[in-house]
Design an enzyme around this catalytic site. Structure first.
Site, short mmCIF file in Angstrom:
data_model
loop_
_atom_site.label_atom_id
_atom_site.label_comp_id
_atom_site.label_asym_id
_atom_site.label_seq_id
_atom_site.Cartn_x
_atom_site.Cartn_y
_atom_site.Cartn_z
N PRO A 43 12.21 -50.60 -21.72
CA PRO A 43 11.70 -52.23 -21.64
C PRO A 43 10.41 -52.47 -21.29
O PRO A 43 9.88 -53.25 -21.39
CB PRO A 43 12.85 -52.59 -20.56
CG PRO A 43 13.35 -51.49 -19.95
CD PRO A 43 13.15 -50.10 -20.76
N ASP A 248 -21.02 -1.62 2.53
CA ASP A 248 -21.79 -1.26 3.95
C ASP A 248 -21.09 -1.74 4.98
O ASP A 248 -20.02 -2.63 4.94
CB ASP A 248 -23.13 -1.79 3.84
CG ASP A 248 -23.27 -3.03 3.31
OD1 ASP A 248 -22.72 -4.04 3.63
OD2 ASP A 248 -24.45 -3.25 2.29
N LYS A 270 -25.77 1.06 6.83
CA LYS A 270 -26.63 -0.29 7.11
C LYS A 270 -26.24 -1.01 8.12
O LYS A 270 -25.53 -2.11 8.04
CB LYS A 270 -26.42 -1.22 5.85
CG LYS A 270 -27.19 -0.82 4.80
CD LYS A 270 -28.48 -1.84 4.61
CE LYS A 270 -29.55 -1.35 3.44
NZ LYS A 270 -29.45 -2.36 2.48
N GLY A 301 -22.12 -8.02 1.98
CA GLY A 301 -21.53 -8.99 2.79
C GLY A 301 -22.11 -10.09 2.54
O GLY A 301 -23.38 -10.20 1.94
N GLY A 302 -21.62 -11.42 2.67
CA GLY A 302 -22.42 -12.67 2.42
C GLY A 302 -22.61 -12.90 0.83
O GLY A 302 -21.94 -12.47 -0.18
N ILE A 306 -29.17 -13.39 -0.59
CA ILE A 306 -29.52 -13.68 0.69
C ILE A 306 -29.71 -12.58 1.62
O ILE A 306 -28.57 -12.02 2.25
CB ILE A 306 -28.97 -15.00 1.01
CG1 ILE A 306 -29.12 -16.13 0.03
CG2 ILE A 306 -29.37 -15.19 2.52
CD1 ILE A 306 -28.26 -17.28 0.41
N MET A 383 -29.74 -12.03 11.48
CA MET A 383 -30.22 -10.74 12.17
C MET A 383 -31.12 -11.13 13.28
O MET A 383 -32.28 -10.37 13.81
CB MET A 383 -31.15 -9.86 11.20
CG MET A 383 -30.19 -9.25 10.19
SD MET A 383 -31.12 -8.34 9.05
CE MET A 383 -31.56 -9.67 7.86
N GLY A 412 -18.62 -14.50 12.46
CA GLY A 412 -18.10 -15.82 11.83
C GLY A 412 -17.10 -15.72 10.79
O GLY A 412 -17.15 -14.59 10.07
N1 SAH Z 1 -26.43 -11.06 2.53
C1 SAH Z 1 -25.88 -11.56 3.84
C2 SAH Z 1 -26.86 -11.57 5.06
C3 SAH Z 1 -27.05 -10.09 5.29
S1 SAH Z 1 -28.14 -9.67 6.61
C4 SAH Z 1 -25.42 -13.10 3.65
O1 SAH Z 1 -25.49 -13.83 2.59
O2 SAH Z 1 -24.61 -13.69 4.87
C5 SAH Z 1 -27.04 -9.59 7.82
C6 SAH Z 1 -27.04 -10.74 8.75
O3 SAH Z 1 -26.08 -11.62 8.06
C7 SAH Z 1 -26.45 -10.17 10.05
O4 SAH Z 1 -27.27 -9.94 10.96
C8 SAH Z 1 -25.91 -11.85 10.51
O5 SAH Z 1 -26.84 -12.39 11.01
C9 SAH Z 1 -25.37 -12.27 9.27
N2 SAH Z 1 -24.15 -12.21 9.08
C10 SAH Z 1 -23.26 -11.76 8.13
N3 SAH Z 1 -22.08 -11.89 8.08
C11 SAH Z 1 -21.74 -12.49 9.49
C12 SAH Z 1 -20.91 -13.21 10.05
N4 SAH Z 1 -19.43 -13.02 9.68
N5 SAH Z 1 -20.78 -13.89 11.28
C13 SAH Z 1 -22.27 -13.98 11.67
N6 SAH Z 1 -23.29 -13.35 11.19
C14 SAH Z 1 -23.02 -12.94 9.98
#
Ligand code: SAH
Length: 465
Positions: A43, A248, A270, A301-302, A306, A383, A412
């Protein structure tokens, strides 16, 4: 099994939806996506359906449902909010042998509509026999995250080459091996990376040479700062198909656990000043392993670009003609900022943000201090733990007030995260007395003030409600 699963071809077939509300609108959308010719009997219509009727996408009959509406229909969906009407639609449709679904009362109809993951032409349907639509939806969400969006394009590629491949590989076993190599290897990865033409070319050359489908390659993957939830879908997929993993110290064990169980794992070290395997050796190792035909995962890492020396590694691969791809990750600055409640930029406090490495060389830190010491700018230091005193001292010497807010985030985004906040004068002492350990990230600038209010991640205590 109580139900028979089917996929129905409804292209240009007349289908009836009884009801004009939002629920009906959702079913209409689904039917329209399957290219059915939809008639809606109700409707009145909700705004979305009114638009569809006005645009000519559906036929609309403004009236109450009656048995005659069923004549000639291929499929019927009862989606009114009146259960008596729904019941009568279902009864009449079943009497005429027309498949019927009753939304929210699946037991009344003759079929149910599953939750779907649409990667057309690939379709995945999840049904719980009406037991729990919510469970079906949750399962669907899981599938959504594990089936990359480009699977549809992969299926189209296979479809295009099916006949040719069939003619080329007459032995069904060889054909299966060929497709497995294509779908799990280099060809699929090219396609996932958005390089459709290269994928097609690779598939062609693989047809000439079956070995080509299993050529070695390298995935340079950012694993994020620690919390496995912060991996990208692509990172996870590559982690699960690699033959060998080079990682690493920064890569958290919880993340390494997500790599393929039977993959070979090589630790290449490393920690600061402890280069277990020198960078040049890592570069060579990547080349060697790929040349052996392996799919090599270089997990970092990360983000790999970078402060990760990822650029150097793929530079060597490019020289050696090894195929590779790079997967970005959440860099420590983004991860730590978010999990510590410190926005790196903010309209009121910082319009720019710089990332620098605070690595000590011969006891001093060599940075462009004047570029760092700018108003309304956040400085993020990677670092920076061992040189923290020197860093803070130099920033003050070059013009930042000693009272500039500063934070250090330890490990972190992980369950062990600790955040220390103070200012350029107090932070080094604070961090030393707490015995903070790497990896740590230093954040300097007024945005640090927001931490007290915006911190939400409290490891061990769960997220703030
Ligand atoms: N490629 C990575 C950085 C490598 S250099 C990125 O993009 O994050 C390594 C440095 O990254 C460490 O000495 C620290 O300063 C930082 N880092 C990496 N992981 C971290 C974390 N979980 N908490 C705090 N600092 C971190």
């Amino acid at each position: 099994m109580d139900l028979f699963p089917v996929f129905l071809n409804l292209r240009q077939r007349p289908c009836l939806v009884v009801g004009g509300g939002e629920v009906a609108a959702r079913k209409v959308t689904l039917l329209r996506r399957s290219q059915a010719q939809v008639t809606v009997v109700a409707p009145q219509l909700c705004p979305r359906l009114r638009d569809a009727a006005r645009g000519g996408d559906i036929r609309y009959q403004e009236k109450l449902f009656e048995a005659a509406d069923l004549v000639g229909q291929t499929l019927v969906i009862a989606a009114t909010d009146d259960s008596e009407v729904n019941r009568s639609v279902a009864k009449l449709a079943k009497r005429s042998n027309i498949p019927v679904n009753v939304v929210d009362q699946p037991q009344l109809g003759s079929f149910t509509v599953p939750s779907i993951v649409d990667r057309s032409p690939v379709l995945v349907a999840v049904a719980t026999g009406g037991a729990s639509p919510i469970l079906a939806r949750l399962l669907r969400a899981r599938l959504e995250s594990t089936i990359p969006a480009v699977y549809g394009r992969l299926a189209e590629l296979v479809e295009r080459f099916r006949r040719e491949v069939q003619a080329r590989f007459t032995d069904p076993r060889a054909r299966r091996r060929f497709w497995e190599a294509v779908l799990q290897g280099h060809v699929a990865e090219l396609l996932f990376a958005g390089r459709d033409a290269a994928a097609e070319a690779a598939l062609r050359s693989a047809m000439e040479d079956v070995e080509a489908g299993s050529r070695g390659e390298v995935y340079l993957v950012g694993a994020g700062p620690g919390d496995p939830d912060l991996l990208t879908f692509r990172a996870l997929r590559l982690m699960q198909q690699a033959d060998v993993v080079l990682y690493d110290r920064l890569v958290a064990p919880a993340i390494l656990d997500l790599t393929r169980r039977d993959a070979e794992r090589l630790y290449v070290g490393k920690a600061r000043a402890d280069h277990t395997v020198p960078q040049t050796k890592i570069n060579e190792l990547l080349v060697e392993l790929a040349q052996q035909g392996k799919r090599v995962l270089r997990l970092k890492g990360g983000d790999p670009f970078i402060f990760g020396r990822g650029g150097e590694e793929i530079d060597r691969l490019a020289d050696a003609g090894i195929p590779f791809q790079v997967v970005p990750g959440i860099t420590a600055a983004a991860g730590c900022g978010a999990y510590a409640g410190i926005p790196l930029t903010h309209r009121d406090y910082a319009q720019s943000c710089v990332f620098v490495t605070g690595h000590l060389k011969d006891g001093s830190v060599d940075l462009n201090w004047d570029a760092l010491v700018q108003p309304q700018q956040t400085v993020v230091i990677y670092m920076g733990l061992s040189g923290l005193e020197e860093l803070c001292r130099q920033l003050v010497a070059h013009g930042f007030p000693a009272t500039t807010p500063a934070a250090l985030v330890e490990q972190g985004t992980t369950a062990k995260q600790r955040v220390f906040t103070g200012d350029l004068a107090s932070l080094p002492r604070l961090v030393r007395s707490a015995g903070a350990r790497a990896p740590t990230l230093v954040i300097v600038g007024d945005v640090v003030k927001l931490h007290d209010k915006l911190a939400w991640y409290r490891p061990g205590a769960g997220a703030r409600q």
